[in-house]
Design a protein around this motif. Sequence first.
Motif, PDB file in Angstrom:
ATOM      1  N   GLY A   1      59.237   3.877 -11.096  1.00 25.10           N
ATOM      2  CA  GLY A   1      60.173   3.620 -12.175  1.00 25.10           C
ATOM      3  C   GLY A   1      59.622   2.635 -13.188  1.00 25.10           C
ATOM      4  N   ASP A   2      60.388   2.419 -14.271  1.00 33.70           N
ATOM      5  CA  ASP A   2      59.974   1.491 -15.324  1.00 33.70           C
ATOM      6  C   ASP A   2      59.767   0.077 -14.809  1.00 33.70           C
ATOM      7  OD1 ASP A   2      60.053   3.438 -17.317  1.00 33.70           O
ATOM      8  OD2 ASP A   2      62.190   3.117 -17.700  1.00 33.70           O
ATOM      9  N   ASP A   3      60.551  -0.313 -13.810  1.00 32.86           N
ATOM     10  CA  ASP A   3      60.467  -1.678 -13.289  1.00 32.86           C
ATOM     11  C   ASP A   3      59.448  -1.826 -12.164  1.00 32.86           C
ATOM     12  OD1 ASP A   3      61.707  -0.249 -11.313  1.00 32.86           O
ATOM     13  OD2 ASP A   3      63.405  -1.618 -11.057  1.00 32.86           O
ATOM     14  N   GLY A   4      58.676  -0.769 -11.909  1.00 32.53           N
ATOM     15  CA  GLY A   4      57.646  -0.830 -10.870  1.00 32.53           C
ATOM     16  C   GLY A   4      58.113  -0.422  -9.495  1.00 32.53           C
ATOM     17  N   THR A   5      59.404  -0.065  -9.345  1.00 31.31           N
ATOM     18  CA  THR A   5      59.891   0.403  -8.051  1.00 31.31           C
ATOM     19  C   THR A   5      59.200   1.700  -7.670  1.00 31.31           C
ATOM     20  OG1 THR A   5      62.069  -0.606  -8.398  1.00 31.31           O
ATOM     21  CG2 THR A   5      61.928   1.145  -6.755  1.00 31.31           C
ATOM     22  N   LEU A   6      58.770   1.789  -6.415  1.00 35.54           N
ATOM     23  CA  LEU A   6      58.177   3.019  -5.899  1.00 35.54           C
ATOM     24  C   LEU A   6      59.246   3.806  -5.154  1.00 35.54           C
ATOM     25  CD1 LEU A   6      54.681   1.993  -4.453  1.00 35.54           C
ATOM     26  CD2 LEU A   6      55.135   3.460  -6.421  1.00 35.54           C
ATOM     27  N   TYR A   7      59.353   5.094  -5.485  1.00 36.23           N
ATOM     28  CA  TYR A   7      60.289   5.988  -4.809  1.00 36.23           C
ATOM     29  C   TYR A   7      59.494   7.036  -4.035  1.00 36.23           C
ATOM     30  CZ  TYR A   7      63.487   3.925  -8.228  1.00 36.23           C
ATOM     31  OH  TYR A   7      64.211   3.047  -8.985  1.00 36.23           O
ATOM     32  N   VAL A   8      59.947   7.337  -2.828  1.00 36.40           N
ATOM     33  CA  VAL A   8      59.293   8.335  -1.986  1.00 36.40           C
ATOM     34  C   VAL A   8      60.353   9.246  -1.396  1.00 36.40           C
ATOM     35  CG1 VAL A   8      57.960   8.699   0.146  1.00 36.40           C
ATOM     36  CG2 VAL A   8      57.315   6.860  -1.421  1.00 36.40           C
ATOM     37  N   VAL A   9      60.066  10.548  -1.350  1.00 38.66           N
ATOM     38  CA  VAL A   9      60.925  11.477  -0.620  1.00 38.66           C
ATOM     39  C   VAL A   9      60.116  12.097   0.509  1.00 38.66           C
ATOM     40  CG1 VAL A   9      62.544  12.033  -2.459  1.00 38.66           C
ATOM     41  CG2 VAL A   9      60.424  13.340  -2.266  1.00 38.66           C
ATOM     42  N   SER A  10      60.808  12.367   1.608  1.00 29.52           N
ATOM     43  CA  SER A  10      60.181  12.924   2.802  1.00 29.52           C
ATOM     44  C   SER A  10      60.985  14.122   3.267  1.00 29.52           C
ATOM     45  CB  SER A  10      60.143  11.855   3.907  1.00 29.52           C
ATOM     46  OG  SER A  10      59.668  12.381   5.124  1.00 29.52           O
ATOM     47  N   GLU A  11      60.274  15.212   3.594  1.00 29.61           N
ATOM     48  CA  GLU A  11      60.979  16.382   4.125  1.00 29.61           C
ATOM     49  C   GLU A  11      61.641  16.017   5.449  1.00 29.61           C
ATOM     50  OE1 GLU A  11      58.867  20.020   4.455  1.00 29.61           O
ATOM     51  OE2 GLU A  11      58.457  20.196   2.322  1.00 29.61           O
ATOM     52  N   PRO A  12      62.858  16.554   5.687  1.00 34.17           N
ATOM     53  CA  PRO A  12      63.513  17.556   4.862  1.00 34.17           C
ATOM     54  C   PRO A  12      64.349  16.985   3.713  1.00 34.17           C
ATOM     55  CG  PRO A  12      64.779  17.212   6.848  1.00 34.17           C
ATOM     56  CD  PRO A  12      63.554  16.360   6.981  1.00 34.17           C
ATOM     57  N   ASN A  13      64.881  15.741   3.860  1.00 32.21           N
ATOM     58  CA  ASN A  13      65.794  15.244   2.824  1.00 32.21           C
ATOM     59  C   ASN A  13      65.978  13.726   2.878  1.00 32.21           C
ATOM     60  OD1 ASN A  13      67.148  15.101   5.228  1.00 32.21           O
ATOM     61  ND2 ASN A  13      68.937  16.260   4.576  1.00 32.21           N
ATOM     62  N   LEU A  14      64.886  12.994   3.099  1.00 30.97           N
ATOM     63  CA  LEU A  14      64.978  11.543   3.219  1.00 30.97           C
ATOM     64  C   LEU A  14      64.476  10.849   1.954  1.00 30.97           C
ATOM     65  CD1 LEU A  14      63.757  11.033   6.898  1.00 30.97           C
ATOM     66  CD2 LEU A  14      66.102  11.348   6.047  1.00 30.97           C
ATOM     67  N   PHE A  15      65.146   9.772   1.586  1.00 30.63           N
ATOM     68  CA  PHE A  15      64.864   9.045   0.345  1.00 30.63           C
ATOM     69  C   PHE A  15      64.509   7.599   0.672  1.00 30.63           C
ATOM     70  CE2 PHE A  15      66.221   6.406  -3.240  1.00 30.63           C
ATOM     71  CZ  PHE A  15      65.665   7.074  -4.327  1.00 30.63           C
ATOM     72  N   TYR A  16      63.456   7.088   0.002  1.00 28.77           N
ATOM     73  CA  TYR A  16      62.990   5.715   0.205  1.00 28.77           C
ATOM     74  C   TYR A  16      62.755   5.038  -1.148  1.00 28.77           C
ATOM     75  CZ  TYR A  16      61.803   7.314   4.942  1.00 28.77           C
ATOM     76  OH  TYR A  16      61.855   7.833   6.211  1.00 28.77           O
ATOM     77  N   ALA A  17      62.949   3.734  -1.172  1.00 31.92           N
ATOM     78  CA  ALA A  17      62.608   2.942  -2.358  1.00 31.92           C
ATOM     79  C   ALA A  17      61.906   1.672  -1.902  1.00 31.92           C
ATOM     80  CB  ALA A  17      63.851   2.610  -3.169  1.00 31.92           C
ATOM     81  N   PHE A  18      60.855   1.266  -2.630  1.00 35.45           N
ATOM     82  CA  PHE A  18      60.075   0.076  -2.298  1.00 35.45           C
ATOM     83  C   PHE A  18      59.949  -0.794  -3.543  1.00 35.45           C
ATOM     84  CE2 PHE A  18      58.711   3.613   0.325  1.00 35.45           C
ATOM     85  CZ  PHE A  18      58.616   3.079   1.601  1.00 35.45           C
ATOM     86  N   ARG A  19      60.166  -2.084  -3.369  1.00 33.94           N
ATOM     87  CA  ARG A  19      59.983  -3.026  -4.487  1.00 33.94           C
ATOM     88  C   ARG A  19      59.098  -4.176  -4.029  1.00 33.94           C
ATOM     89  NH1 ARG A  19      65.822  -2.477  -5.204  1.00 33.94           N
ATOM     90  NH2 ARG A  19      66.208  -0.899  -6.804  1.00 33.94           N
ATOM     91  N   LYS A  20      58.490  -4.845  -4.997  1.00 30.62           N
ATOM     92  CA  LYS A  20      57.648  -5.999  -4.657  1.00 30.62           C
ATOM     93  C   LYS A  20      58.514  -7.125  -4.123  1.00 30.62           C
ATOM     94  CE  LYS A  20      53.508  -5.311  -7.365  1.00 30.62           C
ATOM     95  NZ  LYS A  20      52.507  -5.920  -8.263  1.00 30.62           N
ATOM     96  N   LYS A  21      57.960  -7.867  -3.176  1.00 30.36           N
ATOM     97  CA  LYS A  21      58.710  -8.929  -2.503  1.00 30.36           C
ATOM     98  C   LYS A  21      59.167  -9.980  -3.508  1.00 30.36           C
ATOM     99  CE  LYS A  21      55.817  -8.263   1.572  1.00 30.36           C
ATOM    100  NZ  LYS A  21      54.824  -8.878   2.479  1.00 30.36           N
TER     101      LYS A  21
END
Length: 302
Positions: free
Chosen positions: A282-302
């Motif tokens: 994203g614009d703010d540097g957040t990393l988004y990941v999707v995993s089969e079959p339907n899982l959603f993840y978000a990662f931000r800097k500490k």
Amino acid sequence: MTRLSPLKSILLTLLVVVVLAALYFTAREYRVIERLWFNWHVFWQSTDAQALGLDEFEVVVEGKVIEGLDDVSALSYDPQRKTLFTVTNKHPELVELSLDGQVLRRIRLTGFGDAEAVEYISPGTYVISDEHGQRLIKVQVDDTTVALDARQAEQLTLGVGAGGNSGFEGLAYDNQGQRLFVAKERKPVQIIEVRGFPRANADPTNILEVTSSRQRDAGLFVRDLSSLQFDERSGHLLALSDESRQILELDTQGRPVANVSLSKGSMGLERSVPQAEGIAMGDDGTLYVVSEPNLFYAFRKK
């Protein structure tokens, strides 16, 4: 000293050959040499080379179920809409997601084959890849779009290596350099650069250029590639590997400079990401990941 009989000598030699062959093919499959070289290189390099600071990210959304979907593949961030897009292939759809993994709308896909990746190009313009057909398909989407037909879209077919389930798994776009990066999943793992597609206008003199770098591909120590993300600020490329459970950072020369694991314990994960298929930033540097079959993840800097 006891001598081995000729038969035992032959059997022992065959056993040694088999063991050495097994070690060789295992090392090649798991890219052991490449990984050792990467670790040596990272040990001596300046920390400035790791522009994105992958080791500073921490999970903030872990394994959230995306309701209503069962086979998500790929992920792309739309900076105009401030949303994410993914594709499904069992029941082909282009799906818009909120930044917390909620389904906002679903667009039916017709004639797209095995849709495996989607990438934002410019406002309302995206590219979708067909893995089996090794096609790149440009589509236009607005607020009223409910269905897309590949027969009505600009397409590019690239016959690169094996098809089947070893085709195009990931896309990333460099807006400034006008380059579309295409990840070939395996056999071999490869990152292809395409210039001139999609075309910005209807100019018939548009020059199409397709290139790759053997040196860059040889340095990829992951077993497969499932998604890509280009960072406009640093010019670095992120490569996601499902089987190796890794996010790999490549510098402007295509050299691996950093990596982070998607296994339990890394980045605060309570469980390993089971089958990572898409990555976006994203614009703010957040990393988004999707995993089969339907899982959603978000990662931000500490």
